[in-house]
Structure formats: structure tokens, C-alpha cells
Design an enzyme around this catalytic site. Structure first.
Site, short mmCIF file in Angstrom:
data_model
loop_
_atom_site.label_atom_id
_atom_site.label_comp_id
_atom_site.label_asym_id
_atom_site.label_seq_id
_atom_site.Cartn_x
_atom_site.Cartn_y
_atom_site.Cartn_z
CD GLU A 67 18.92 100.38 37.52
OE1 GLU A 67 19.67 99.39 37.32
OE2 GLU A 67 19.27 101.41 38.13
CG HIS A 68 19.63 95.09 41.39
ND1 HIS A 68 20.24 95.43 42.58
CD2 HIS A 68 19.30 93.78 41.53
CE1 HIS A 68 20.29 94.38 43.37
NE2 HIS A 68 19.72 93.36 42.76
CB SER A 69 22.49 100.40 39.24
OG SER A 69 21.68 101.45 38.79
#
Length: 573
Positions: A334-336
Site C-alpha cells: 500500500e503506497h501511502s
């Protein structure tokens, strides 16, 4: 602020020139209209917004962007599904020690395999060893300039998980050092979920052999469940859905039983996730490419099997190791919490040393998975309590995930005519050179230009993340047009290329050193108080939005020899 706004005006020039060339408003008139907007902002609300931004920065523990704005605006407020749209993924290189007969099986594989489990255990051990050494400042200590940025960034990939909420997602509080869940890893096999104790109380990772024994026991448990006719409800596919819908489904799921809340806490706090796919994915004949094995590898890491995308993954998890039955491996995240370069460095540490057979107590054979599945401790089932509503939502979420995946693609181009060394010998900057090649390729295949995004890491700053490099410039456009004009001489083309490269390199330096424009413009826009009726035409101008419509989005990755290359994502919208 004045400097940012002047740079913004320059970034609009190639778009306005292209509009004029295609019969739109003439360049001078369109430019004058944007200059008027900028000047009005500078004379009016601009200074107020700048003062508010400076005050926000003064009151921010680290920096105004990362502390109060970036996570929300760049990630957590977006409601689009994470699958394909947001999550990063890495295809890991093969392990030379794995037999060819395992890596390239003669017939389709439909169960987890010994070498798969061994490689998963080895990679998990190496990743957790990296985490331990970071915690103890044995790697990238805070006493080094690199460590000040990297250590904090890398630790964001562990022991966390994005939590869906309506309108804006969030991160949970991180587990304490003594929290048992923080010492576990989430393991997914055939849509079933398990927790494995993989970190000792003193913070050391368990040995690869110990992790392997526990993974074997889990695989054996899954196979016995299959033999009894049991099938898992694919709850993880809910994480691929629209964020508001996933938030509603999670709330319902947690309301069904206290045990569901405990499971969710374990998933959230676990160090990392491991997905063992009980298949070796092969591309359908209609999708065959020049390297079908690599393309199939990329597809499976990104979204899973094309017949059932989104299964056996928890897309909210920050770091998931994925190992197929033929021992192909990758990472999904997940990028965040962190940008992709950071987990690529973690993954590089994991794979730079292949599976060490001396670390395991026995050689592998075909029967080892079931033969050693007895009374092994240190693992547990994570069996959710579900109802008919949850089951129905899983079916619908899976259908929507498949529609997203079927409407997207990923492939690779291995260009071997020359590489970075040749570009350097020609005394040209490699990154800028590749960016110009992408500009030319886009124009030749589409007959038009588009706003282009390239990532610049702001690692010089505490908790720095990224800034935008606006690749499309007046100079890059001029060079591309010269390449498209057969009457332009080679000398002229080369001179224009050198100028475009120089401009791009300057934009890169500015972005990396905090002198880019997009984050500053974002901050200024967010300082407007809508509840007080504040607004400005500068930010409502259609060109302001169009200049950030990144139909071509690119990023370089060069953490190690396994990852060297440039990725680009393009939209047909």
C-alpha cells in the site's frame, strides 16, 4: 511564492503552444490570461495563503506537507480502489539455487510446493532481519545523512496497515515493542489467513528454518481443509473495493464478533504479510508477449490470478511478500506509508543473498510439505465470523476487481541496444535522456503531447517524500517536433536534445531540493478558507487542472541491480 508562480507559468507554455498549433487560442492571448490570474493572486489572496502556510510549517513537528496535508490529499481521501490504481509492486529476481525443474515446471502446478515455502521463509527472515537491524541502528543509523531520511522512511513499511473510513482513511497507532501481534506475520494461503510468530521477544527474527516449519504446517492445514471440502470465504478481496464501500463492509464485519476485531488487530499490527499462491500463474494465450514468464510474474504480483484477481492479498498492508508455487517472488504494498524506492531497498537486501541451504535442517523432496506438518507451534488460524451479507459482498467486490484488472495491463520492454553506460559515455544525463525517449515515444504513438509526471525524492528534508518533475517542457516539445520533422538536420536535433536534457536536469535539481512547484501550489490552494468564501480563479482555471492531468506518469527505480529501470504508467482516458 513569486518564484513558484513564475515557474508554473513556464510549465504551461508547451500546453498552450500545442493548443495554438491545433487551432485553439493563440499562444500570446492564452499566456496573457494566465499571467493576469497569477498577478491577481499575488496582489490579493496569495500573500495571505503564503503566511498561513508559513505559520503551518512553524507549528509542524517535521514539515508542513508531510505532517498535515500529504497523506490525506495524496492518498487517504481518495476513494478509488487500491488495486491497480495505487499500490506499488516489485518483481524480484530469481534465486539461482532453485532447481530449474521447480522454476519452470513441466506441467501446471495447483498446490503449494516445498521450494516455494523455503524461499518464502528465507525472504521473510531476511526482511525481518533488515527491520531488526534498522531498529537497532545497525543499518542506516541516524548518525549518517542517509540514515536520517531512510531509517524513518523504511520503518513505515512495517507493523502498519491502512484502515478504511468513510471520506478519509487513517493509520492506526503502531504496536508497542511488547505487543505480541507486532511479532507476527500475516500469512495467506488459498484465501485462508493465519498468523505466524516470526519475531522473538528480544526483537530478533526467528531463523529461516523455524519460519519454514510454521509455513509448512499452515500449508498442510490448508490442504487438509481442502480435502474435507472446505473453501475459504475470500475476505481479502474486500480490500480491493471502493474505499467507502470497504469501510462499510469492515464496520459490519467487525460488528459480527469480538473475534473479528481481534483478527483485524492482528492483521493491522503484524510486521509484514506473506502470500503463498497455490499456483504458478501463466498468461492466457491472448495476452502472450515477448517474455510471457516475466509478464505473468508482473500480472500476478500486481493483482493475482486473472480469473480471480484480488484474492489472497490484503491490499491495505504496507509490505506483502508474494511467492508462487514455482518460487517466483515479488512484493506488493500500500503506497501511502512510503514511496516505492524504500521497499525496493528492503527487498534488495532480502534477495541479494539467495536461499542458504545451510540455514535449513533438511534437504527438500516432493513429500516434505505434508510429511512435517505435525505438532508445530507458533502459528494460528485467523478464521473470520461471516454472514450472508459478507459473502455476497465478497462476490460483488471480486466482480468489480476483475473489471478493473481486465481494463488495465502491464508489460515490460527490455531495451538492449545500449544502456546507461553508453549514455554516460556520450556525456548525457541518463534519467533526463530516458524521459526524453518517453516523450518521443508518446508523441509518435499518439500524435499529441501530454502533461507528464516524474517522481523526485525530497530525501534532503526530514520525513521528505516526493515532488513532481514536470517533464513536458517547451524545450522537450521542441526536440520531439524536430525528431518528427524529416527536414530537421541531425545537428539541430542534437542541439535541441541537449537543451531539453539541460532543462530537465535543472527541473530535477529544483524538485529534489525543495524548489519544485506542485507541492507548494497544493499548499497555497489548501490555505484558502472555503468556509469563509475564499476562492481564486487561478486554481479554478481549466489549465491548472489539465497541467496536472498525468496521462503519462513515470518513476525511476535503482535500489540495486535487480531493480534498475524506469516504470511508466499511462492512461487512455
Amino acid at each position: 511564492m513569486h518564484t513558484t508562480l513564475q515557474k508554473y507559468l513556464r510549465s504551461l507554455e508547451p500546453i498552450l503552444l500545442e493548443d495554438e498549433a491545433r487551432g485553439g487560442t493563440d499562444f500570446k492571448t492564452a499566456c496573457a490570461a494566465r499571467v493576469k490570474l497569477v498577478e491577481d493572486f499575488e496582489r490579493g489572496l496569495g500573500p495571505t495563503c503564503q503566511e498561513r502556510l508559513q505559520e503551518l510549517n512553524k507549528n509542524s513537528p517535521n514539515n508542513w506537507l508531510n505532517d498535515g496535508i500529504w497523506l490525506k490529499k495524496a492518498y487517504h481521501e481518495w476513494r478509488a480502489p487500491l488495486i491497480v490504481n495505487s499500490n506499488w509492486w516489485l518483481a524480484l529476481g530469481d534465486d539461482d539455487g532453485i532447481p530449474t525443474s521447480v522454476r519452470y515446471p513441466a506441467s501446471p502446478v495447483d498446490r503449494c510446493a516445498p521450494w516455494q515455502i523455503r524461499r518464502a521463509a528465507w525472504l521473510a527472515h531476511r526482511v525481518l532481519d533488515f527491520k531488526t537491524r534498522l531498529d537497532r541502528q545497525e543499518l542506516y543509523p541516524d548518525t549518517t545523512r542517509t540514515g536520517l531520511w531512510f531509517r524513518h522512511s523504511a520503518l513505515q513499511a512495517f507493523n502498519t496497515c491502512r484502515i478504511p473510513q468513510r471520506e478519509c482513511d487513517r493509520f492506526p497507532s503502531r504496536p508497542t515493542a511488547s505487543d505480541p501481534d507486532g511479532h507476527k506475520i500475516l500469512v495467506m494461503v488459498a484465501d485462508w489467513m493465519y498468523a505466524v510468530e516470526a519475531i522473538a521477544p528480544d526483537g530478533d527474527p526467528l531463523s529461516a528454518a523455524a519460519i519454514e516449519r510454521r509455513l509448512r504446517a499452515i500449508v498442510s492445514d490448508v490442504e487438509r481443509r481442502h480435502e474435507r471440502g472446505e473453501r475459504a470465504v475470500p475476505l481479502s478481496v474486500l480490500t480491493t473495493d471502493d474505499r467507502d464501500r470497504w469501510a462499510d463492509n469492515l464496520a459490519h464485519l467487525l460488528s459480527l464478533s469480538p473475534s473479528n476485531r481481534a483478527i483485524f488487530t492482528t492483521i493491522t499490527n503484524s510486521a509484514i504479510a506473506v502470500s503463498l499462491d497455490n499456483y504458478a500463474y501463466d498468461l492466457p494465450e491472448s495476452q502472450r508477449t515477448s517474455d510471457p514468464d516475466l509478464t505473468a510474474h508482473l500480472h500476478n504480483i500486481r493483482s493475482g490470478h486473472s480469473d480471480r484477481p484480488g484474492h489472497n492479498r490484503w491490499y491495505d498492508k504496507a509490505f506483502t511478500l508474494i511467492v508462487e508455487a514455482n518460487a517466483r517472488a515479488g512484493v506488493l504494498g500500500e503506497h501511502s506509508p512510503v514511496d516505492a524506492l524504500v521497499p525496493s531497498i528492503i527487498a534488495d537486501y532480502a534477495i541479494v543473498q539467495g536461499v542458504d541451504e545451510a540455514a535449513f535442517s533438511s534437504a527438500l523432496d516432493a513429500d516434505v510439505v505434508l510429511a512435517q506438518s505435525g505438532d508445530v507451534e507458533g502459528w494460528e488460524r485467523l478464521d473470520w465470523v461471516v454472514d450472508a451479507k459478507v459473502e455476497a459482498e465478497c462476490v460483488e467486490a471480486a466482480r468489480r476487481a476483475k473489471a478493473i484488472v481486465d481494463n488495465s495491463d502491464n508489460d515490460e520492454l527490455v531495451f538492449d541496444a545500449y544502456g546507461v553506460d553508453w549514455i554516460k559515455e556520450a556525456r548525457l544525463p541518463p534519467d533526463a535522456y530516458i524521459q526524453m525517449a518517453l516523450q518521443l515515444a508518446w508523441y509518435r504513438t499518439r500524435g499529441e503531447f501530454t502533461a507528464t509526471y516524474e517522481t523526485a525524492l525530497t530525501r534532503l528534508f526530514k520525513h521528505g517524500r516526493t515532488e513532481t518533475i514536470r517533464t513536458l517542457s517547451t524545450d522537450s516539445r521542441a526536440w520531439v517536433l524536430a525528431m518528427a520533422d524529416p527536414s530537421t538536420s541531425t545537428d539541430t536535433r542534437f542541439a535541441l536534445l541537449q537543451r531539453a536534457l539541460q532543462t530537465h536536469s535543472q527541473l530535477t535539481r529544483e524538485a529534489a531540493t525543495g524548489r519544485g512547484i506542485d507541492r507548494h501550489l497544493l499548499g497555497l490552494r489548501l490555505m484558502l478558507r472555503a468556509d469563509a468564501g475564499e476562492r481564486h480563479a487561478l486554481f479554478e482555471d481549466e489549465l491548472f487542472a489539465r497541467s496536472q492531468e498525468w496521462k503519462l506518469s513515470t518513476s525511476g527505480l535503482s535500489a540495486g541491480y535487480q531493480f534498475r529501470g524506469t516504470g511508466c504508467v499511462h492512461s487512455l482516458a
